[in-house]
Design a protein around this motif. Sequence first.
Motif, PDB file in Angstrom:
ATOM      1  N   MET A  60      57.094  17.857 -26.277  1.00 36.81           N
ATOM      2  CA  MET A  60      58.510  17.811 -26.613  1.00 36.81           C
ATOM      3  C   MET A  60      58.948  19.112 -27.286  1.00 36.81           C
ATOM      4  SD  MET A  60      60.626  14.948 -28.767  1.00 36.81           S
ATOM      5  CE  MET A  60      60.483  13.688 -27.514  1.00 36.81           C
ATOM      6  N   ALA A  61      58.095  19.672 -28.138  1.00 34.07           N
ATOM      7  CA  ALA A  61      58.411  20.944 -28.792  1.00 34.07           C
ATOM      8  C   ALA A  61      58.540  22.073 -27.760  1.00 34.07           C
ATOM      9  CB  ALA A  61      57.357  21.289 -29.839  1.00 34.07           C
ATOM     10  N   VAL A  62      57.672  22.064 -26.738  1.00 30.35           N
ATOM     11  CA  VAL A  62      57.789  23.051 -25.664  1.00 30.35           C
ATOM     12  C   VAL A  62      59.133  22.883 -24.956  1.00 30.35           C
ATOM     13  CG1 VAL A  62      56.872  23.836 -23.438  1.00 30.35           C
ATOM     14  CG2 VAL A  62      55.304  23.295 -25.306  1.00 30.35           C
ATOM     15  N   ALA A  63      59.496  21.645 -24.642  1.00 29.17           N
ATOM     16  CA  ALA A  63      60.759  21.382 -23.942  1.00 29.17           C
ATOM     17  C   ALA A  63      61.957  21.890 -24.747  1.00 29.17           C
ATOM     18  CB  ALA A  63      60.901  19.892 -23.650  1.00 29.17           C
ATOM     19  N   LEU A 116      56.545  30.812 -25.995  1.00 31.76           N
ATOM     20  CA  LEU A 116      57.141  29.522 -26.317  1.00 31.76           C
ATOM     21  C   LEU A 116      56.082  28.434 -26.511  1.00 31.76           C
ATOM     22  CD1 LEU A 116      60.199  29.630 -23.903  1.00 31.76           C
ATOM     23  CD2 LEU A 116      60.214  29.958 -26.382  1.00 31.76           C
ATOM     24  N   ALA A 117      55.029  28.472 -25.693  1.00 36.40           N
ATOM     25  CA  ALA A 117      53.955  27.488 -25.836  1.00 36.40           C
ATOM     26  C   ALA A 117      53.242  27.662 -27.180  1.00 36.40           C
ATOM     27  CB  ALA A 117      52.966  27.602 -24.681  1.00 36.40           C
ATOM     28  N   LYS A 118      52.971  28.893 -27.573  1.00 38.94           N
ATOM     29  CA  LYS A 118      52.294  29.156 -28.845  1.00 38.94           C
ATOM     30  C   LYS A 118      53.160  28.714 -30.024  1.00 38.94           C
ATOM     31  CE  LYS A 118      48.833  30.697 -31.211  1.00 38.94           C
ATOM     32  NZ  LYS A 118      47.600  29.911 -31.251  1.00 38.94           N
ATOM     33  N   ALA A 119      54.453  28.978 -29.946  1.00 40.19           N
ATOM     34  CA  ALA A 119      55.357  28.553 -31.019  1.00 40.19           C
ATOM     35  C   ALA A 119      55.371  27.027 -31.139  1.00 40.19           C
ATOM     36  CB  ALA A 119      56.768  29.081 -30.765  1.00 40.19           C
ATOM     37  N   ALA A 120      55.366  26.338 -30.012  1.00 39.70           N
ATOM     38  CA  ALA A 120      55.345  24.870 -30.032  1.00 39.70           C
ATOM     39  C   ALA A 120      54.035  24.368 -30.625  1.00 39.70           C
ATOM     40  CB  ALA A 120      55.544  24.320 -28.622  1.00 39.70           C
ATOM     41  N   GLU A 121      52.922  24.988 -30.248  1.00 42.39           N
ATOM     42  CA  GLU A 121      51.604  24.581 -30.771  1.00 42.39           C
ATOM     43  C   GLU A 121      51.555  24.735 -32.289  1.00 42.39           C
ATOM     44  OE1 GLU A 121      48.003  25.921 -32.511  1.00 42.39           O
ATOM     45  OE2 GLU A 121      48.742  27.417 -31.115  1.00 42.39           O
ATOM     46  N   GLN A 122      52.139  25.781 -32.809  1.00 43.96           N
ATOM     47  CA  GLN A 122      52.094  26.035 -34.251  1.00 43.96           C
ATOM     48  C   GLN A 122      53.109  25.217 -35.035  1.00 43.96           C
ATOM     49  OE1 GLN A 122      52.653  30.285 -34.306  1.00 43.96           O
ATOM     50  NE2 GLN A 122      50.458  30.679 -34.138  1.00 43.96           N
ATOM     51  N   ASN A 123      54.198  24.808 -34.385  1.00 41.41           N
ATOM     52  CA  ASN A 123      55.306  24.228 -35.127  1.00 41.41           C
ATOM     53  C   ASN A 123      55.596  22.757 -34.874  1.00 41.41           C
ATOM     54  OD1 ASN A 123      56.141  26.591 -36.643  1.00 41.41           O
ATOM     55  ND2 ASN A 123      56.621  27.457 -34.647  1.00 41.41           N
ATOM     56  N   CYS A 124      54.924  22.116 -33.931  1.00 38.80           N
ATOM     57  CA  CYS A 124      55.198  20.685 -33.780  1.00 38.80           C
ATOM     58  C   CYS A 124      54.668  19.968 -35.015  1.00 38.80           C
ATOM     59  CB  CYS A 124      54.646  20.131 -32.464  1.00 38.80           C
ATOM     60  SG  CYS A 124      52.989  19.443 -32.499  1.00 38.80           S
ATOM     61  N   PRO A 125      55.340  18.932 -35.486  1.00 33.45           N
ATOM     62  CA  PRO A 125      54.934  18.273 -36.724  1.00 33.45           C
ATOM     63  C   PRO A 125      53.497  17.752 -36.733  1.00 33.45           C
ATOM     64  CG  PRO A 125      57.163  17.629 -36.159  1.00 33.45           C
ATOM     65  CD  PRO A 125      56.641  18.431 -35.006  1.00 33.45           C
ATOM     66  N   ILE A 126      52.981  17.300 -35.600  1.00 33.27           N
ATOM     67  CA  ILE A 126      51.595  16.812 -35.580  1.00 33.27           C
ATOM     68  C   ILE A 126      50.627  17.971 -35.787  1.00 33.27           C
ATOM     69  CG2 ILE A 126      49.820  15.601 -34.242  1.00 33.27           C
ATOM     70  CD1 ILE A 126      52.092  13.760 -35.221  1.00 33.27           C
ATOM     71  N   SER A 127      50.893  19.127 -35.169  1.00 31.64           N
ATOM     72  CA  SER A 127      50.041  20.296 -35.411  1.00 31.64           C
ATOM     73  C   SER A 127      50.032  20.655 -36.889  1.00 31.64           C
ATOM     74  CB  SER A 127      50.543  21.512 -34.621  1.00 31.64           C
ATOM     75  OG  SER A 127      50.304  21.388 -33.254  1.00 31.64           O
TER      76      SER A 127
END
Length: 142
Positions: A60-63, A116-127
Motif C-alpha cells: 500500500m505504501a508503494v501504491a 519509491l520502493a525503498k522509500a516504502a520499505e523504510q516508511n511503512c508503519p510495519i517496517s
Amino acid sequence: MIRKANAVWRGTGRDGAGDLSSASGVLAQTPYSYKTRFEDQPGTNPEELLAAAHAGCFTMAVAFGLQQAGFTAEELKTEAAVSLDPADGGGFRISRSALTLRARIPGIDAAKFQELAKAAEQNCPISKVLNAEITLDAELEA
C-alpha cells in the motif's frame, strides 16, 4: 486509529491450542498452535500474520508513493518472508522480514521505481515497528 485482535489459548505451550480473532471479523476463531507455528498443521501463526501485515502495509505504501509521483500500477505483488530464529539467552526472535516485490507500472523507469520502493520499505508503519533486518528485492516486470 486503533485496531484490535484477540488471542485465546488453552493448555500447555506445546500441547495446547488457541484461536485468533480480529475486530473486523477477517480472523474469526482462526486456529493456532505449536503445530501450526513449528510444523505443518493447518492454521495460522504470529509470524505468518506479521508477514501478511508487512506485505500489505509495504504494498500500500508503494501504491501511495507511485500515486504521488504520478504513476498507477497495473499490479504490485509482494511476498514478505518473516524469519523466526533462536534468540541469544533463550527463546526466539523475529530476525528478518524479506520483502520481494514484482511490479507492472506503465511509464516508470527503473531508478524511480527503486527509489519509491525503498522509500516504502523504510516508511511503512510495519517496517518502522519491526526490530529486525528488512531486505527488499524489487523488480519491474514487462
